[in-house]
Design a protein around this motif. Structure first.
Motif, PDB file in Angstrom:
ATOM      1  N   TYR A  74      43.043  32.149  45.488  1.00 34.02           N
ATOM      2  CA  TYR A  74      43.662  32.747  44.602  1.00 34.02           C
ATOM      3  C   TYR A  74      44.087  33.433  43.635  1.00 34.02           C
ATOM      4  N   PHE A 119      46.565  35.087  40.432  1.00 31.16           N
ATOM      5  CA  PHE A 119      46.979  36.368  39.523  1.00 31.16           C
ATOM      6  C   PHE A 119      47.401  36.076  38.677  1.00 31.16           C
ATOM      7  N   GLU A 121      47.403  45.904  38.465  1.00 32.90           N
ATOM      8  CA  GLU A 121      46.769  46.478  37.578  1.00 32.90           C
ATOM      9  C   GLU A 121      48.148  48.207  37.329  1.00 32.90           C
ATOM     10  N   ARG A 123      49.045  41.584  30.858  1.00 31.70           N
ATOM     11  CA  ARG A 123      47.661  40.602  31.077  1.00 31.70           C
ATOM     12  C   ARG A 123      47.501  40.004  32.259  1.00 31.70           C
ATOM     13  N   GLN A 130      44.830  37.615  34.446  1.00 34.47           N
ATOM     14  CA  GLN A 130      44.233  37.166  34.848  1.00 34.47           C
ATOM     15  C   GLN A 130      43.834  36.336  36.545  1.00 34.47           C
ATOM     16  N   SER A 134      51.969  34.071  27.183  1.00 32.56           N
ATOM     17  CA  SER A 134      50.727  33.114  27.373  1.00 32.56           C
ATOM     18  C   SER A 134      50.469  31.578  27.911  1.00 32.56           C
ATOM     19  N   THR A 162      39.708  26.496  32.139  1.00 32.17           N
ATOM     20  CA  THR A 162      39.123  27.641  32.166  1.00 32.17           C
ATOM     21  C   THR A 162      39.854  28.177  34.006  1.00 32.17           C
ATOM     22  N   THR A 163      38.795  29.523  34.539  1.00 32.13           N
ATOM     23  CA  THR A 163      39.760  29.760  35.371  1.00 32.13           C
ATOM     24  C   THR A 163      38.833  29.699  37.451  1.00 32.13           C
ATOM     25  N   VAL A 174      42.671  33.270  39.145  1.00 32.70           N
ATOM     26  CA  VAL A 174      42.057  31.959  38.724  1.00 32.70           C
ATOM     27  C   VAL A 174      41.504  31.684  39.907  1.00 32.70           C
TER      28      VAL A 174
END
Length: 714
Positions: free
Chosen positions: A272, A274, A240, A247, A249, A282, A443-444, A251
């Motif tokens: 995980y 990122f 961040e 953007r 996310q 996208s 989805t994640t 998963v």
């Protein structure tokens, strides 16, 4: 230890009370609550360069005696002089990083062979590359994948010259900081009980991510980072802070269905990922099977009819009056006869009279209130005419009206279902089953058998490199799937992995290329570190890093390069055909290999004076080739005429021969870059103005030296 801790230790020797007061103030400051990711940024790292000749002015470390298992002297020294003695060459040393106002730097002498050069990250570097091998199976026009044996921070800095803002995707699997000797900071393994373990890891990662940011295309690129629970929170905040405009996310992906048992804890079965998307990047919808847990993906073995009534809250007739119209149904057989006109908003539907023998069906919700259709009246008439609109069983004035969306219509028209006809009502009817799979963005939550690290990572790798071990390789198909969402629509994408380990990312990129004929390139960066366990045995044999007998067991030479070679050729290092078949998206024998090319390099450290004098051209040459697209041959030396042109680029050293050079460039439209060696800006501009439109001019060595001078980082 941090830089502040080192300074406090020095202060205690001269003024213990001052040191104690400073330490107390420091502790009080660190106890204050601060917002965001706060960590101690440790002094810049240093990396040892075994094999690099020791020169006067170098920073070095004195190695322990051969056969010793101790770390030895960890101090850094500066070589002030080198003299020849009866026993060989000896260096005179002065202790580095000592403030003369605090104490006098120590001096010493050591045999040259007992020294190793240390590159510190606050100092600018001037890199070069030496080719150590290649495998060519893709033909002369296909670009090369590259593997670079180097400390990855310095390799990233090198790539700022060749690939600044040109990378489409970075995929990395960094050390997870488990305390199990999985990574080093300043040449020492970071132990689990190290009080500074997390801040060292963050310092280590931050420096690399900051340079990686310079490589990514800010308009359309993605950074993909895998991690487990030990650092995912800190990594998320670091991402961040480093990429505030992105953007991001995260998963969760299942990598070990059986779970890895942990004493007194839940067994770990997932990790995980990122996804850090920059610019317009996208994930693109992909054909996904029902294995994708939690996704809306289903295999479409039959036509997917959807309700024509608009669903959702707040959807009513008043929102779109033009989509409130009657669908007229034959009262006898229930077939749709025609589509009526939209009813004005100020008209009551009770005032509408359906033609004799028909029933008007309106878009009414389950509670009887007026909703609206998903398409307008004209579109509904076209659907009816094509057979893409149908009704269910009529009950009074209510029946289900459904239609085929454009994607399903396309499948019908392209013959995905085989033979197509119309039933007695004029509705499309298909005889076969579609082999087309619905394209979706999942989805994640990912739970796929293909992503099992033990089955499709460890076991798969053992088939390519029998008898060779590598800890925790990623599933080939997990990496492939992660990349596909972002580079499927980019057949010429440049993918970078600067923690490449066993080379899974390059292997996955080759898989993607085979599936669609792409020309994607993967740049893999890894060092040649020998595992901690193996180091003990090698040191007991009197070996050191830099010895050929030591280096042959390093990650790059023992695993990465052989794995990528085996993937391309379809044969193990022993020359045997690889057993088994690839699975899932593209199934074929592993022994078939890939029509790909790969070249292997080791990073070198050059003296800027030698570069400026054109005495390091052979080691700068591979960087020019990389910058021009990694295609064709490398111009490793220039003929007497003073210029040469390869498939992707040209080099001009003798300005007097510019006319012949320009003519050669004009004759080949595939040559996209021209490197002009000159100290004169006027001469450079004179040649640059005459270049053909398809060729970009780069001045040597001004562009190279300037790039690495401004790359200085503290």
């Amino acid at each position: 230890m941090s830089r502040l801790t080192d300074l406090l230790a020095q202060a205690r020797k001269t003024d213990p009370q001052l040191a104690a007061d400073l330490e107390a103030e420091f502790r009080q400051l660190t106890q204050r609550s601060q917002f965001g990711l706060v960590f101690e940024r440790h002094q810049p790292e240093a990396v040892e360069l075994p094999g690099r000749p020791v020169r006067r002015g170098d920073t070095v470390r004195v190695l322990p005696p051969r056969g010793s298992l101790t770390i030895g002297d960890t101090r850094h020294w500066v070589v002030t002089d080198i003299e020849r003695t009866q026993d060989g060459k000896q260096a005179h040393l002065t202790e580095a990083d000592v403030d003369p106002e605090v104490r006098e730097p120590a001096t010493s002498t050591a045999a040259l062979e007992d020294l190793v050069v240390v590159a510190r990250f606050e100092d600018p570097i001037y890199p070069g590359l030496v080719e150590t091998g290649r495998v060519e199976n893709g033909g002369p026009d296909k670009p090369f994948h590259t593997v670079i044996n180097a400390e990855n921070f310095h390799a990233l800095e090198m790539l700022t010259y060749t690939h600044r803002h040109k990378v489409d995707c970075i995929y990395i699997d960094p050390p997870y900081n488990t305390g199990a000797k999985d990574w080093k900071y300043n040449n020492d393994y970071v132990e689990e009980d190290d009080d500074y373990r997390h801040s060292k890891w963050l310092s280590f990662m931050e420096r690399r991510l900051q340079v990686a940011r310079e490589l990514l295309n800010p308009q359309d690129s993605v950074l993909i980072v895998t991690i487990d629970e030990k650092e995912y929170l800190r990594l998320g905040m670091l991402l961040e802070q480093t990429f505030p405009e992105a953007r991001i996310q995260m998963v969760s992906t299942l990598i070990n269905p059986k779970g890895s048992s942990r004493s007194g804890q839940f067994g770990r079965s997932d990790e995980y990922i990122f996804f850090v998307a920059l610019g317009g990047a996208s994930p693109s919808p992909q054909p996904l099977t029902s294995e994708w847990q939690g996704s809306r993906a289903t295999t479409t073995d039959k036509l997917r009819w959807v309700s024509m009534i608009r669903s959702g809250t707040g959807v009513s007739r008043r929102d779109r009056p033009s989509m409130f119209y009657p669908v007229l149904i034959n009262a006898h057989d229930g077939a749709i006869t025609t589509i009526g006109d939209p009813l004005p908003l100020d008209s009551d539907r009770a005032s509408y009279s359906a033609p004799q023998g028909t029933v008007a069906v309106w878009p009414l919700r389950d509670d009887g209130t007026e909703g609206r259709w998903q398409v307008g009246a004209e579109t509904a008439r076209l659907l009816l005419m094509e057979g893409f609109l149908r009704s269910g069983r009529l009950k009074g004035d209510r029946t289900a009206i459904s239609y085929l969306k454009s994607g399903e219509q396309k499948k019908v028209l392209e013959g995905a279902f085989g033979e197509v006809s119309k039933d007695e009502r004029g509705v499309i009817s298909v005889q076969g089953q579609s082999t087309v799979t619905a394209s979706r963005i999942p989805t994640t939550q990912w739970a796929l058998a293909a992503h099992s690290a033990s089955e499709h990572g460890t076991r798969l790798l053992s088939g390519f490199l029998p008898g060779r071990r590598f800890p925790f390789p990623k599933s080939l198909y997990a990496v492939e799937d992660s990349l596909r969402f972002y580079v499927k629509e980019k057949p010429g994408a440049v993918v970078l992995d600067f923690f490449s380990g066993s080379g899974t990312t390059a292997h996955a990129v080759m898989r993607l290329n085979k599936q669609d004929g792409g020309r994607r390139q993967c740049i893999s960066v890894t060092n040649n570190e020998v595992s901690a366990d193996e180091q003990v045995g090698l040191r007991m044999q009197g070996l050191r890093p830099g010895d050929a007998e030591w280096e042959q067991w390093g990650i790059c030479d023992y695993v990465t390069k052989p794995r990528i070679t085996a993937a391309i050729t379809g044969r193990t290092p022993a020359g045997d055909p690889i057993k088994g078949e690839y699975k899932f998206t593209d199934e074929f024998p592993m022994a078939d290999g890939f029509e790909e090319n790969a070249a292997f390099f080791t990073l070198t450290y050059e003296a800027p004076r030698q570069v400026r004098r054109n005495r390091a051209f052979a080691r700068i040459a591979p960087m020019l080739w990389l910058k021009a697209g990694s295609r064709g041959r490398i111009i490793s030396s220039l003929p007497e005429r003073g210029w040469d042109v390869a498939q992707a680029y040209g080099v001009l050293e003798d300005i007097d021969h510019a006319p012949e050079f320009l003519a050669a460039l004009e004759a080949d439209p595939q040559v996209g870059m021209a490197f002009i060696v000159t100290d004169s800006e006027v001469a450079f501009q004179s040649v640059a103005r005459q270049l053909p439109q398809h060729t970009t001019a780069v001045r040597l060595y001004e562009s190279y030296l300037h790039n690495f001078q401004i790359n200085r980082r503290a």
